[in-house]
Design a protein around this motif. Structure first.
Motif, mmCIF file in Angstrom:
data_model
loop_
_atom_site.group_PDB
_atom_site.id
_atom_site.type_symbol
_atom_site.label_atom_id
_atom_site.label_comp_id
_atom_site.label_asym_id
_atom_site.label_seq_id
_atom_site.Cartn_x
_atom_site.Cartn_y
_atom_site.Cartn_z
ATOM 1 N N SER A 174 -1.108 20.452 39.280
ATOM 2 C CA SER A 174 -0.926 19.015 39.024
ATOM 3 C C SER A 174 0.547 18.677 38.791
ATOM 4 O O SER A 174 0.991 17.569 39.105
ATOM 5 C CB SER A 174 -1.766 18.579 37.816
ATOM 6 O OG SER A 174 -1.535 19.434 36.708
ATOM 7 N N MET A 175 1.345 19.643 38.277
ATOM 8 C CA MET A 175 2.781 19.382 38.108
ATOM 9 C C MET A 175 3.460 19.225 39.470
ATOM 10 O O MET A 175 4.281 18.322 39.653
ATOM 11 C CB MET A 175 3.457 20.531 37.337
ATOM 12 C CG MET A 175 3.280 20.472 35.845
ATOM 13 S SD MET A 175 4.581 21.384 34.995
ATOM 14 C CE MET A 175 3.931 23.042 35.091
ATOM 15 N N ALA A 176 3.080 20.067 40.423
ATOM 16 C CA ALA A 176 3.695 19.961 41.759
ATOM 17 C C ALA A 176 3.193 18.695 42.454
ATOM 18 O O ALA A 176 3.958 17.935 43.049
ATOM 19 C CB ALA A 176 3.352 21.188 42.594
ATOM 20 N N TRP A 177 1.897 18.424 42.324
ATOM 21 C CA TRP A 177 1.268 17.274 43.010
ATOM 22 C C TRP A 177 1.916 15.956 42.545
ATOM 23 O O TRP A 177 2.147 15.050 43.337
ATOM 24 C CB TRP A 177 -0.226 17.254 42.703
ATOM 25 C CG TRP A 177 -1.024 16.173 43.366
ATOM 26 C CD1 TRP A 177 -1.694 16.244 44.556
ATOM 27 C CD2 TRP A 177 -1.219 14.832 42.889
ATOM 28 N NE1 TRP A 177 -2.299 15.042 44.846
ATOM 29 C CE2 TRP A 177 -2.027 14.156 43.842
ATOM 30 C CE3 TRP A 177 -0.793 14.153 41.742
ATOM 31 C CZ2 TRP A 177 -2.415 12.822 43.684
ATOM 32 C CZ3 TRP A 177 -1.182 12.817 41.589
ATOM 33 C CH2 TRP A 177 -1.979 12.174 42.541
ATOM 34 N N SER A 178 2.271 15.926 41.251
ATOM 35 C CA SER A 178 2.789 14.664 40.687
ATOM 36 C C SER A 178 4.315 14.581 40.768
ATOM 37 O O SER A 178 4.924 13.621 40.319
ATOM 38 C CB SER A 178 2.368 14.549 39.218
ATOM 39 O OG SER A 178 2.889 15.667 38.517
ATOM 40 N N GLY A 179 4.936 15.649 41.311
ATOM 41 C CA GLY A 179 6.395 15.633 41.437
ATOM 42 C C GLY A 179 7.105 15.972 40.144
ATOM 43 O O GLY A 179 8.326 15.857 40.037
ATOM 44 N N HIS A 180 6.340 16.464 39.151
ATOM 45 C CA HIS A 180 6.952 16.831 37.862
ATOM 46 C C HIS A 180 7.853 18.053 38.022
ATOM 47 O O HIS A 180 8.831 18.219 37.312
ATOM 48 C CB HIS A 180 5.831 17.116 36.846
ATOM 49 C CG HIS A 180 6.284 17.355 35.448
ATOM 50 N ND1 HIS A 180 6.669 16.342 34.571
ATOM 51 C CD2 HIS A 180 6.461 18.502 34.754
ATOM 52 C CE1 HIS A 180 7.013 16.862 33.412
ATOM 53 N NE2 HIS A 180 6.911 18.168 33.491
#
Ligand code: HGY
Ligand code: MN
Ligand code: MN
Ligand code: MN
Length: 425
Positions: free
Chosen positions: A150-156
Protein backbone atom coordinates in the motif's frame (compact mmCIF):
# COMPACT_ATOMS: atom_id res chain seq x y z
CA UNK A 1 -28.47 8.55 3.43
CA UNK A 2 -28.19 4.80 3.35
CA UNK A 3 -31.20 2.83 2.28
CA UNK A 4 -31.82 -0.47 4.03
CA UNK A 5 -30.98 -3.44 1.84
CA UNK A 6 -32.70 -6.51 3.31
CA UNK A 7 -32.24 -8.59 0.17
CA UNK A 8 -28.55 -7.72 0.18
CA UNK A 9 -28.21 -8.63 3.85
CA UNK A 10 -29.99 -11.92 3.12
CA UNK A 11 -27.63 -12.61 0.23
CA UNK A 12 -24.54 -12.52 2.47
CA UNK A 13 -23.95 -16.16 3.35
CA UNK A 14 -22.52 -16.77 6.83
CA UNK A 15 -21.74 -20.41 6.06
CA UNK A 16 -20.03 -19.67 2.73
CA UNK A 17 -17.80 -17.04 4.29
CA UNK A 18 -17.05 -19.20 7.34
CA UNK A 19 -16.15 -22.12 5.07
CA UNK A 20 -13.75 -19.89 3.14
CA UNK A 21 -12.09 -18.75 6.37
CA UNK A 22 -11.66 -22.41 7.34
CA UNK A 23 -10.17 -23.31 3.94
CA UNK A 24 -7.73 -20.38 4.08
CA UNK A 25 -6.77 -21.32 7.66
CA UNK A 26 -5.51 -24.68 6.38
CA UNK A 27 -2.79 -22.86 4.42
CA UNK A 28 0.05 -22.56 6.93
CA UNK A 29 -2.29 -23.73 9.66
CA UNK A 30 -1.07 -25.29 12.94
CA UNK A 31 -2.47 -26.06 16.39
CA UNK A 32 -0.62 -24.58 19.34
CA UNK A 33 0.00 -26.23 22.72
CA UNK A 34 -3.36 -24.99 24.03
CA UNK A 35 -5.27 -26.36 21.07
CA UNK A 36 -5.72 -23.01 19.34
CA UNK A 37 -5.55 -23.03 15.54
CA UNK A 38 -3.03 -20.55 14.18
CA UNK A 39 -1.49 -19.78 10.81
CA UNK A 40 2.00 -18.96 9.57
CA UNK A 41 1.55 -17.52 6.09
CA UNK A 42 4.40 -15.06 5.62
CA UNK A 43 4.38 -12.62 2.70
CA UNK A 44 5.58 -13.93 -0.68
CA UNK A 45 5.97 -17.52 0.50
CA UNK A 46 4.46 -20.40 -1.46
CA UNK A 47 1.67 -20.47 1.15
CA UNK A 48 0.93 -16.81 0.38
CA UNK A 49 0.83 -17.63 -3.34
CA UNK A 50 -1.41 -20.66 -2.69
CA UNK A 51 -3.85 -18.49 -0.69
CA UNK A 52 -4.08 -16.08 -3.62
CA UNK A 53 -4.83 -18.97 -6.00
CA UNK A 54 -7.55 -20.20 -3.62
CA UNK A 55 -9.06 -16.69 -3.59
CA UNK A 56 -8.99 -16.63 -7.40
CA UNK A 57 -10.75 -20.01 -7.52
CA UNK A 58 -13.71 -18.39 -5.75
CA UNK A 59 -13.59 -15.05 -7.53
CA UNK A 60 -13.06 -15.92 -11.20
CA UNK A 61 -16.24 -18.05 -11.54
CA UNK A 62 -18.18 -14.94 -10.41
CA UNK A 63 -16.85 -13.07 -13.40
CA UNK A 64 -14.59 -10.79 -11.35
CA UNK A 65 -11.59 -9.58 -13.40
CA UNK A 66 -8.18 -10.20 -11.73
CA UNK A 67 -5.15 -7.97 -12.08
CA UNK A 68 -1.85 -7.53 -10.23
CA UNK A 69 0.59 -4.60 -10.02
CA UNK A 70 4.40 -4.50 -9.76
CA UNK A 71 4.29 -4.82 -5.97
CA UNK A 72 2.07 -7.90 -6.21
CA UNK A 73 -1.05 -6.11 -4.96
CA UNK A 74 -3.89 -8.30 -6.23
CA UNK A 75 -7.19 -6.81 -7.46
CA UNK A 76 -10.56 -8.41 -8.36
CA UNK A 77 -12.87 -6.07 -10.31
CA UNK A 78 -16.68 -6.05 -10.41
CA UNK A 79 -17.74 -3.85 -13.34
CA UNK A 80 -20.16 -0.94 -12.82
CA UNK A 81 -22.75 0.39 -15.21
CA UNK A 82 -20.78 3.58 -15.76
CA UNK A 83 -17.47 2.61 -17.37
CA UNK A 84 -14.70 4.95 -16.33
CA UNK A 85 -16.35 5.89 -13.03
CA UNK A 86 -13.86 5.92 -10.16
CA UNK A 87 -13.92 2.57 -8.37
CA UNK A 88 -14.89 1.83 -4.80
CA UNK A 89 -12.15 -0.33 -3.26
CA UNK A 90 -12.42 -2.79 -0.38
CA UNK A 91 -10.02 -5.34 1.04
CA UNK A 92 -7.07 -5.95 3.35
CA UNK A 93 -4.00 -8.25 3.42
CA UNK A 94 -3.49 -12.03 3.15
CA UNK A 95 -0.07 -12.40 4.75
CA UNK A 96 0.00 -13.34 8.42
CA UNK A 97 2.23 -13.18 11.46
CA UNK A 98 4.46 -16.25 12.05
CA UNK A 99 2.37 -17.13 15.12
CA UNK A 100 -0.74 -15.58 13.68
CA UNK A 101 -4.48 -15.97 13.87
CA UNK A 102 -6.98 -17.15 11.26
CA UNK A 103 -8.70 -13.77 10.86
CA UNK A 104 -6.16 -10.91 10.86
CA UNK A 105 -6.11 -9.48 7.33
CA UNK A 106 -7.51 -12.43 5.43
CA UNK A 107 -11.01 -11.95 6.83
CA UNK A 108 -11.12 -8.45 5.30
CA UNK A 109 -10.32 -9.82 1.84
CA UNK A 110 -12.90 -12.62 2.20
CA UNK A 111 -15.52 -10.19 3.54
CA UNK A 112 -14.97 -8.01 0.46
CA UNK A 113 -15.43 -11.07 -1.78
CA UNK A 114 -18.56 -12.07 0.14
CA UNK A 115 -19.97 -8.53 -0.11
CA UNK A 116 -19.41 -8.28 -3.86
CA UNK A 117 -20.80 -11.77 -4.42
CA UNK A 118 -23.90 -10.81 -2.42
CA UNK A 119 -24.35 -7.60 -4.43
CA UNK A 120 -24.25 -9.66 -7.63
CA UNK A 121 -26.54 -12.39 -6.23
CA UNK A 122 -28.99 -9.75 -5.02
CA UNK A 123 -29.01 -8.47 -8.59
CA UNK A 124 -27.98 -4.98 -7.49
CA UNK A 125 -26.48 -2.85 -10.26
CA UNK A 126 -23.80 -0.40 -9.16
CA UNK A 127 -22.86 2.73 -11.05
CA UNK A 128 -19.22 2.47 -10.02
CA UNK A 129 -16.95 -0.57 -10.37
CA UNK A 130 -15.97 -2.22 -7.08
CA UNK A 131 -12.39 -3.49 -6.71
CA UNK A 132 -11.41 -6.03 -4.08
CA UNK A 133 -7.74 -5.67 -3.09
CA UNK A 134 -5.23 -7.92 -1.29
CA UNK A 135 -2.20 -5.78 -0.34
CA UNK A 136 1.33 -7.20 -0.39
CA UNK A 137 3.21 -7.65 2.90
CA UNK A 138 1.09 -5.67 5.37
CA UNK A 139 2.55 -7.45 8.39
CA UNK A 140 6.24 -6.84 7.79
CA UNK A 141 7.00 -9.98 9.81
CA UNK A 142 9.24 -11.57 7.18
CA UNK A 143 10.36 -8.42 5.35
CA UNK A 144 10.39 -5.23 7.41
CA UNK A 145 8.61 -2.82 7.26
CA UNK A 146 4.94 -3.67 6.88
CA UNK A 147 2.54 -2.11 4.38
CA UNK A 148 4.98 -2.24 1.46
CA UNK A 149 2.22 -2.88 -1.08
CA UNK A 150 0.00 0.00 0.00
CA UNK A 151 2.98 2.36 0.52
CA UNK A 152 4.12 1.82 -3.07
CA UNK A 153 0.54 1.92 -4.44
CA UNK A 154 -0.12 5.28 -2.76
CA UNK A 155 3.23 6.80 -3.77
CA UNK A 156 4.37 7.00 -0.14
CA UNK A 157 7.62 5.23 -1.12
CA UNK A 158 9.10 4.31 -4.56
CA UNK A 159 8.19 0.75 -5.68
CA UNK A 160 11.83 -0.42 -5.73
CA UNK A 161 12.57 0.77 -2.17
CA UNK A 162 12.74 -2.70 -0.65
CA UNK A 163 14.21 -4.91 -3.39
CA UNK A 164 17.38 -5.51 -1.34
CA UNK A 165 15.58 -5.97 1.97
CA UNK A 166 16.33 -9.45 3.28
CA UNK A 167 14.41 -11.84 5.53
CA UNK A 168 15.97 -13.81 8.41
CA UNK A 169 17.34 -16.36 5.92
CA UNK A 170 18.99 -13.66 3.81
CA UNK A 171 16.47 -13.97 0.98
CA UNK A 172 15.84 -10.72 -0.95
CA UNK A 173 12.36 -9.20 -1.13
CA UNK A 174 12.97 -8.33 -4.80
CA UNK A 175 13.66 -11.98 -5.66
CA UNK A 176 10.57 -13.25 -3.84
CA UNK A 177 8.41 -10.57 -5.49
CA UNK A 178 9.76 -11.60 -8.91
CA UNK A 179 8.93 -15.23 -8.08
CA UNK A 180 5.36 -14.23 -7.16
CA UNK A 181 4.87 -12.25 -10.37
CA UNK A 182 6.34 -15.11 -12.41
CA UNK A 183 3.95 -17.57 -10.72
CA UNK A 184 1.10 -15.21 -11.61
CA UNK A 185 2.16 -14.52 -15.19
CA UNK A 186 -1.37 -15.59 -16.24
CA UNK A 187 -2.91 -12.65 -14.35
CA UNK A 188 -3.12 -9.33 -16.27
CA UNK A 189 -0.82 -6.58 -15.08
CA UNK A 190 -2.15 -3.18 -14.04
CA UNK A 191 -0.57 0.23 -13.46
CA UNK A 192 0.73 0.91 -9.95
CA UNK A 193 -1.96 2.66 -7.94
CA UNK A 194 -2.38 6.39 -8.19
CA UNK A 195 1.25 6.62 -9.25
CA UNK A 196 0.26 5.40 -12.70
CA UNK A 197 -3.50 4.98 -12.54
CA UNK A 198 -6.76 6.69 -11.51
CA UNK A 199 -7.74 7.62 -7.98
CA UNK A 200 -10.44 5.42 -6.44
CA UNK A 201 -13.70 6.96 -5.22
CA UNK A 202 -13.35 5.47 -1.72
CA UNK A 203 -11.67 2.64 0.20
CA UNK A 204 -13.25 0.55 2.99
CA UNK A 205 -11.21 -2.01 4.98
CA UNK A 206 -13.01 -4.59 7.12
CA UNK A 207 -10.74 -5.93 9.89
CA UNK A 208 -10.99 -7.70 13.24
CA UNK A 209 -10.55 -5.20 16.09
CA UNK A 210 -7.51 -6.96 17.58
CA UNK A 211 -8.45 -5.37 20.91
CA UNK A 212 -11.02 -5.88 23.73
CA UNK A 213 -13.32 -2.85 23.35
CA UNK A 214 -16.24 -4.12 21.26
CA UNK A 215 -16.47 -7.40 23.15
CA UNK A 216 -16.23 -5.68 26.58
CA UNK A 217 -19.06 -3.30 25.63
CA UNK A 218 -21.11 -6.03 23.94
CA UNK A 219 -21.16 -4.16 20.62
CA UNK A 220 -21.40 -5.55 17.09
CA UNK A 221 -19.52 -3.13 14.83
CA UNK A 222 -16.64 -0.66 15.30
CA UNK A 223 -16.83 2.47 13.13
CA UNK A 224 -13.11 3.23 13.06
CA UNK A 225 -12.18 6.92 13.42
CA UNK A 226 -8.48 6.60 12.65
CA UNK A 227 -5.17 4.82 13.29
CA UNK A 228 -2.45 5.79 15.76
CA UNK A 229 0.98 6.61 14.39
CA UNK A 230 3.79 4.06 14.17
CA UNK A 231 7.53 4.09 13.63
CA UNK A 232 9.85 1.18 12.96
CA UNK A 233 13.62 0.87 13.06
CA UNK A 234 15.45 -2.21 11.81
CA UNK A 235 18.87 -2.19 13.54
CA UNK A 236 21.91 -4.32 12.66
CA UNK A 237 24.76 -4.47 15.17
CA UNK A 238 28.13 -5.90 14.22
CA UNK A 239 30.28 -7.28 17.05
CA UNK A 240 33.04 -9.88 17.18
CA UNK A 241 32.73 -13.56 18.07
CA UNK A 242 34.83 -14.61 21.04
CA UNK A 243 35.14 -17.52 23.38
CA UNK A 244 32.58 -17.16 26.19
CA UNK A 245 35.05 -18.50 28.73
CA UNK A 246 38.28 -16.80 27.88
CA UNK A 247 37.65 -13.46 26.17
CA UNK A 248 38.21 -10.61 28.65
CA UNK A 249 35.17 -8.34 28.99
CA UNK A 250 37.22 -5.26 28.13
CA UNK A 251 38.08 -6.68 24.70
CA UNK A 252 34.68 -7.98 23.77
CA UNK A 253 32.38 -6.53 21.12
CA UNK A 254 29.27 -8.36 22.22
CA UNK A 255 26.40 -7.57 19.83
CA UNK A 256 23.77 -8.75 22.31
CA UNK A 257 25.10 -6.52 25.08
CA UNK A 258 25.04 -3.60 22.64
CA UNK A 259 21.42 -4.39 21.73
CA UNK A 260 20.52 -4.41 25.44
CA UNK A 261 22.18 -0.98 25.75
CA UNK A 262 19.86 0.40 23.03
CA UNK A 263 16.79 -1.10 24.72
CA UNK A 264 17.82 0.30 28.11
CA UNK A 265 18.39 3.74 26.60
CA UNK A 266 14.89 3.70 25.08
CA UNK A 267 13.37 2.52 28.36
CA UNK A 268 15.10 5.44 30.08
CA UNK A 269 13.74 7.83 27.44
CA UNK A 270 10.23 6.53 28.09
CA UNK A 271 10.53 6.49 31.87
CA UNK A 272 7.50 8.82 32.11
CA UNK A 273 4.72 6.31 32.97
CA UNK A 274 2.00 8.84 32.18
CA UNK A 275 2.92 8.85 28.54
CA UNK A 276 1.57 6.09 26.36
CA UNK A 277 4.42 6.07 23.86
CA UNK A 278 5.27 2.42 23.78
CA UNK A 279 7.87 0.44 21.93
CA UNK A 280 8.30 -3.24 21.24
CA UNK A 281 11.41 -5.19 20.28
CA UNK A 282 9.61 -8.16 18.77
CA UNK A 283 12.05 -9.61 16.29
CA UNK A 284 15.63 -10.48 17.28
CA UNK A 285 18.13 -12.46 15.20
CA UNK A 286 21.45 -13.23 16.84
CA UNK A 287 24.50 -14.87 15.35
CA UNK A 288 26.23 -17.24 15.50
CA UNK A 289 23.56 -18.18 18.08
CA UNK A 290 25.77 -20.49 20.11
CA UNK A 291 25.60 -20.65 23.90
CA UNK A 292 29.36 -20.41 24.42
CA UNK A 293 30.31 -17.93 21.72
CA UNK A 294 30.04 -14.16 22.13
CA UNK A 295 27.52 -12.90 19.54
CA UNK A 296 29.01 -10.97 16.65
CA UNK A 297 25.71 -9.84 15.19
CA UNK A 298 22.30 -8.81 16.41
CA UNK A 299 19.52 -7.71 14.07
CA UNK A 300 16.37 -6.43 15.72
CA UNK A 301 13.25 -4.35 15.14
CA UNK A 302 12.01 -1.44 17.27
CA UNK A 303 8.31 -0.68 16.84
CA UNK A 304 6.90 2.57 18.34
CA UNK A 305 3.21 3.50 18.56
CA UNK A 306 1.51 6.74 19.63
CA UNK A 307 -1.65 8.65 18.64
CA UNK A 308 0.03 12.10 18.79
CA UNK A 309 2.41 12.97 15.93
CA UNK A 310 4.19 15.47 18.22
CA UNK A 311 5.16 12.58 20.51
CA UNK A 312 5.86 10.06 17.78
CA UNK A 313 8.04 12.47 15.78
CA UNK A 314 9.10 14.95 18.51
CA UNK A 315 10.92 18.19 17.63
CA UNK A 316 14.57 17.35 17.49
CA UNK A 317 13.44 13.72 17.33
CA UNK A 318 14.59 12.48 20.76
CA UNK A 319 13.68 8.96 19.65
CA UNK A 320 16.07 8.93 16.69
CA UNK A 321 18.68 10.71 18.84
CA UNK A 322 18.36 8.09 21.60
CA UNK A 323 18.69 5.20 19.14
CA UNK A 324 21.70 6.86 17.51
CA UNK A 325 23.35 7.71 20.86
CA UNK A 326 23.00 4.15 22.09
CA UNK A 327 24.45 2.90 18.81
CA UNK A 328 27.56 5.11 18.95
CA UNK A 329 29.10 2.68 21.41
CA UNK A 330 29.01 -0.11 18.84
CA UNK A 331 29.24 -0.71 15.10
CA UNK A 332 25.58 -0.49 14.27
CA UNK A 333 23.46 0.74 11.43
CA UNK A 334 19.74 1.44 11.15
CA UNK A 335 19.02 -0.41 7.93
CA UNK A 336 15.33 0.36 7.63
CA UNK A 337 13.08 3.14 8.90
CA UNK A 338 9.37 3.39 8.51
CA UNK A 339 6.85 5.77 9.91
CA UNK A 340 3.18 6.35 9.41
CA UNK A 341 1.66 9.45 10.96
CA UNK A 342 -1.64 9.08 12.81
CA UNK A 343 -4.43 8.82 10.23
CA UNK A 344 -7.98 10.16 10.58
CA UNK A 345 -10.74 8.47 8.56
CA UNK A 346 -13.21 10.33 6.38
CA UNK A 347 -16.42 11.44 8.13
CA UNK A 348 -18.67 10.53 5.17
CA UNK A 349 -17.33 6.99 5.12
CA UNK A 350 -17.66 6.68 8.90
CA UNK A 351 -21.26 7.94 8.73
CA UNK A 352 -22.08 5.52 5.90
CA UNK A 353 -20.70 2.57 7.89
CA UNK A 354 -22.61 3.62 11.01
CA UNK A 355 -25.89 4.15 9.11
CA UNK A 356 -25.60 0.80 7.33
CA UNK A 357 -24.92 -1.07 10.59
CA UNK A 358 -27.81 0.66 12.38
CA UNK A 359 -30.19 -0.01 9.46
CA UNK A 360 -29.34 -3.69 10.02
CA UNK A 361 -30.16 -3.43 13.72
CA UNK A 362 -26.53 -3.73 14.80
CA UNK A 363 -24.97 -1.80 17.67
CA UNK A 364 -21.94 0.37 16.92
CA UNK A 365 -19.38 2.74 18.45
CA UNK A 366 -16.77 5.04 16.99
CA UNK A 367 -13.24 4.00 17.98
CA UNK A 368 -9.57 4.41 17.01
CA UNK A 369 -7.35 1.56 15.84
CA UNK A 370 -4.28 0.72 17.93
CA UNK A 371 -2.99 -1.52 15.13
CA UNK A 372 -1.82 -0.07 11.84
CA UNK A 373 -3.44 -1.07 8.55
CA UNK A 374 -2.99 -0.47 4.83
CA UNK A 375 -5.94 1.93 5.13
CA UNK A 376 -3.62 4.54 6.65
CA UNK A 377 -1.87 4.93 3.29
CA UNK A 378 -5.19 5.29 1.47
CA UNK A 379 -6.24 8.25 3.64
CA UNK A 380 -4.30 10.86 1.59
CA UNK A 381 -5.60 9.27 -1.64
CA UNK A 382 -9.37 9.00 -1.20
CA UNK A 383 -12.17 8.95 1.42
CA UNK A 384 -11.23 5.96 3.57
CA UNK A 385 -12.76 4.08 6.49
CA UNK A 386 -12.65 0.78 8.36
CA UNK A 387 -15.20 -1.63 9.81
CA UNK A 388 -14.23 -3.58 12.96
CA UNK A 389 -15.81 -6.76 14.29
CA UNK A 390 -15.10 -7.99 17.85
CA UNK A 391 -12.06 -10.11 18.75
CA UNK A 392 -12.54 -12.68 21.51
CA UNK A 393 -10.60 -11.51 24.56
CA UNK A 394 -9.08 -8.81 22.39
CA UNK A 395 -6.48 -11.37 21.29
CA UNK A 396 -4.62 -11.10 17.96
CA UNK A 397 -1.21 -11.98 16.50
CA UNK A 398 -1.82 -15.24 18.38
CA UNK A 399 -3.42 -18.61 17.47
CA UNK A 400 -6.25 -17.91 19.92
CA UNK A 401 -7.46 -15.03 17.71
CA UNK A 402 -11.20 -15.59 17.14
CA UNK A 403 -14.43 -13.98 15.93
CA UNK A 404 -17.72 -15.88 15.73
CA UNK A 405 -19.52 -16.82 12.49
CA UNK A 406 -22.27 -14.34 13.39
CA UNK A 407 -19.74 -11.51 13.92
CA UNK A 408 -18.05 -12.38 10.63
CA UNK A 409 -21.41 -12.28 8.86
CA UNK A 410 -22.33 -8.94 10.51
CA UNK A 411 -19.13 -7.37 9.20
CA UNK A 412 -19.64 -8.66 5.67
CA UNK A 413 -23.31 -7.54 5.64
CA UNK A 414 -22.39 -4.01 6.73
CA UNK A 415 -19.61 -3.91 4.15
CA UNK A 416 -21.99 -5.11 1.41
CA UNK A 417 -24.44 -2.33 2.16
CA UNK A 418 -21.66 0.28 2.44
CA UNK A 419 -20.18 -0.77 -0.91
CA UNK A 420 -23.58 -0.79 -2.62
CA UNK A 421 -24.24 2.70 -1.23
CA UNK A 422 -20.84 4.20 -2.13
CA UNK A 423 -20.86 2.55 -5.57
CA UNK A 424 -24.08 4.41 -6.38
CA UNK A 425 -22.94 7.80 -5.09
O1 HGY B 1 1.40 -4.24 13.54
C1 HGY B 1 0.26 -3.91 13.28
O2 HGY B 1 -0.25 -2.99 13.88
C2 HGY B 1 -0.54 -4.66 12.24
O3 HGY B 1 -1.34 -5.63 12.89
N1 HGY B 1 0.30 -5.33 11.27
MN1 MN C 1 -2.68 -20.59 22.50
MN1 MN D 1 -3.97 -6.90 9.89
MN1 MN E 1 -1.49 -8.04 11.95
Amino acid sequence: SVEAAPNLVAAVSESRQWDRIAQMARLGGFTDADGHHGVNRAALTKLDRDSRRLLLSWALPLGLKPSVDVLGNLFLRHEGTEPGAAAVMAGSHMDSQPNGGRFDGIWGVLAALEAVQAIREAGMATKRPIEIVAWTNEEGGRFAPGCMGSMAWSGHRPPDTWNDTRDGDGIRFGDELAALLAAEADIPRRPLGIVEGPRPFAYVEPHIEQGPLLESEGLDIGVVTGIQGSRWFLVEIEGKTDHAGTAPLSLRRDAVQDMVRVINALNALMADPTDVLRFTVGRIEVGPNSSNTVADRARFTIDFRHPDPAVLLPKGDAIEATVQAALTTCRATVTERFHALPARFDAMVQDTIEAAARSQGLTTRRMPSGAFHDAQFLVPVCPTGMIFIPSRGGVSHHPAEYSTPAQVANGARVLAQVLATLANR
